[in-house]
Design a protein around this motif. Structure first.
Motif, short mmCIF file in Angstrom:
data_model
loop_
_atom_site.label_atom_id
_atom_site.label_comp_id
_atom_site.label_asym_id
_atom_site.label_seq_id
_atom_site.Cartn_x
_atom_site.Cartn_y
_atom_site.Cartn_z
N ALA A 35 36.72 41.29 37.81
CA ALA A 35 38.19 40.62 37.32
C ALA A 35 38.72 39.82 38.41
N PRO A 55 39.02 38.52 30.81
CA PRO A 55 40.00 37.87 31.33
C PRO A 55 39.96 36.33 31.06
N SER A 98 48.98 47.74 33.77
CA SER A 98 47.47 47.69 33.28
C SER A 98 46.66 48.82 34.09
N TYR A 126 48.04 41.73 28.62
CA TYR A 126 47.36 40.48 28.78
C TYR A 126 47.87 39.29 28.24
N SER A 185 44.19 42.28 35.00
CA SER A 185 42.90 42.99 34.85
C SER A 185 42.30 43.59 35.73
N ARG A 206 41.72 47.57 36.96
CA ARG A 206 40.42 48.50 36.89
C ARG A 206 40.31 49.49 37.77
#
Length: 443
Positions: free
Chosen positions: A71, A126, A257, A358, A378, A382
């Motif tokens: 990402a 993404p 996120s 997003y 994104s 993670r």
């Protein structure tokens, strides 16, 4: 009835084609991502490749760590070489990596396959979000992003059925061979029919290519965005996320996120196993995967419509709050019918809450760094996606499965707090808020 929203604006056919093609590859993305959680109970039961609950959590984190790298890298690369090339590459990478998992003879090879798959999975989502947001009709960005994300949940549903169909000893290898199908069904249609982003071409000064593409599909060129200075280099696109007062909002979206993806991947990987630890049989536990993703599909469409009207950050805040309640209730043993209802509603709120994060970031970004902004929110999330599966594995290994529900509920509360601090308003600066340019505008 079509699964995609009805579009009645100029270029609607092109927008529907872009959404449809991206929906197909994101379906495969969801299948590949969620299939590990679906086959994990059987892999643990037969001790496949010497797998234990602790090692199972580690393997789950390998894929999400790969997604983190994918990402973060794909966002900047996409703003450099284009959306279409990255979508093609990512689809091929995670498909081939699944083949490696299918033929693995040890945990090392299997873990490498999951890490490489994560690189492709992390870059694809993404990039497709950026692509569909840039082709979305005016005022429909959140709905279009939500529609795309239904594919991810449909992939999760498919993974639940794959887990049931391949529950025999050694069936997990068949499951991973099924995940190679995108290489055959996804790459060719994308290469042949998916157009490049007009916004990307204009941001790169490729006006002639943009005009030719717009003429081919009979659509208007988007107006150039001028409210922020354009990023000049690959690193500058990242630096632009922190200019002026943007640093605060950027960090808040990153934190949201983090906890959102901790929830998505922690719950997705460990829901069947934690449910078995809570006393449910294997059939019910695997059915929860199907039910939670069915809820996710409904949630994406509902959240998209609400977000286009009330703002994506505001909807994400409310959705995360309901997610916390739904997960907390899973810690209470209820009649099976009520449990299924709770799992459905939890899926409705959980997955679409993260999708609206997003959508909010895409709407607040400029054409030249939109993929970077979405990729980094994104990618930073993670870290949570890595931590979530690891945390679930540690709790299962210590026979504290029910504590997992409490931990994930706390994560949902924190996501609620952080997204509420972003301002709760999506500015009227999405990709379709400016009037389109006529084809003659570029000479």
């Amino acid at each position: 009835m079509s699964p995609f929203p009805v579009l009645r604006t100029r270029g609607a056919k092109t927008a529907a084609m872009v959404v449809g093609l991206c929906w197909m590859v994101v379906l495969f993305d969801g299948l590949d991502m969620f299939v590990y959680g679906s086959v994990l109970p059987n892999m643990l039961a037969e001790k496949a490749l010497g797998l234990t609950p602790g090692k199972g959590g580690d393997i789950g984190s390998y894929a999400t760590f790969g997604m983190l790298v994918g990402a973060l890298s794909a966002g900047t690369v996409t703003d450099w070489i284009g959306r279409k090339k990255v979508i093609l590459t990512c689809t091929a990478v995670f498909s081939l990596a699944s083949a490696l998992c299918a033929v693995s003879t040890g945990l090392g090879t299997f873990g490498l396959g999951r890490f490489v798959a994560g690189l492709g999975l992390g870059g694809l989502l993404p990039t497709t979000i950026t692509m569909v947001a840039e082709y979305a009709p005016r005022g429909r960005t959140a709905l279009i992003v939500g529609t795309l994300m239904t594919a991810h949940q449909a992939g999760g549903i498919l993974s639940g059925f794959v887990g049931i169909w391949t529950s025999q000893p050694g069936g997990w290898r068949v499951a991973y061979w099924i995940c190679v199908v995108p290489l055959l069904l996804g790459v060719v249609p994308i290469a042949k029919w998916l157009p490049e982003s007009l916004n990307f071409l204009l941001a790169k000064g490729r006006h002639q290519a943009a005009r030719a593409l717009a003429t081919r599909y009979g659509i208007d060129l988007p107006a150039p965005r001028t409210e922020r200075p354009a990023a000049k280099g690959h690193g500058d696109a990242v630096i632009a996320l922190f200019r002026g007062n943007l640093w605060r909002t950027t960090l808040l979206f990153w934190l949201t996120s983090f906890f959102g993806l901790l929830l998505v991947y922690g719950v997705s990987n460990w829901l069947p196993t934690m449910a078995r630890g809570a006393g449910y049989d294997l059939g019910s536990s695997l059915s929860f995967v199907v039910v939670i993703n069915l809820g996710g599909i409904v949630g994406m469409l509902v959240a998209g419509r609400f977000s286009d009207r009330f703002g994506a950050p505001r909807v994400a805040m409310v959705w995360f709050a309901f997610t916390a309640l739904g997960i907390a209730l899973l810690d209470i043993r209820m009649p099976l019918a009520l449990t299924y209802l709770d799992v459905f509603l939890t899926g409705l709120f959980l997955f679409s809450a993260q999708a609206m994060v997003y959508a909010a970031v895409a709407a607040r970004s400029t054409d030249d760094n939109r993929a970077t902004a979405v990729g980094w929110v994104s990618g930073m999330g993670r870290f949570g996606a890595v931590f979530g599966p690891w945390l679930g594995g540690q709790l299962v290994a210590s026979r504290n499965e029910t504590w997992g529900f409490a931990a994930f509920a706390i994560a949902a509360v924190l996501a609620t707090v952080f997204v509420s601090l972003t301002g709760l308003r999506t500015p009227r600066t999405d990709t379709k808020s400016d009037p389109p340019l006529p084809l003659s505008a570029l000479g």
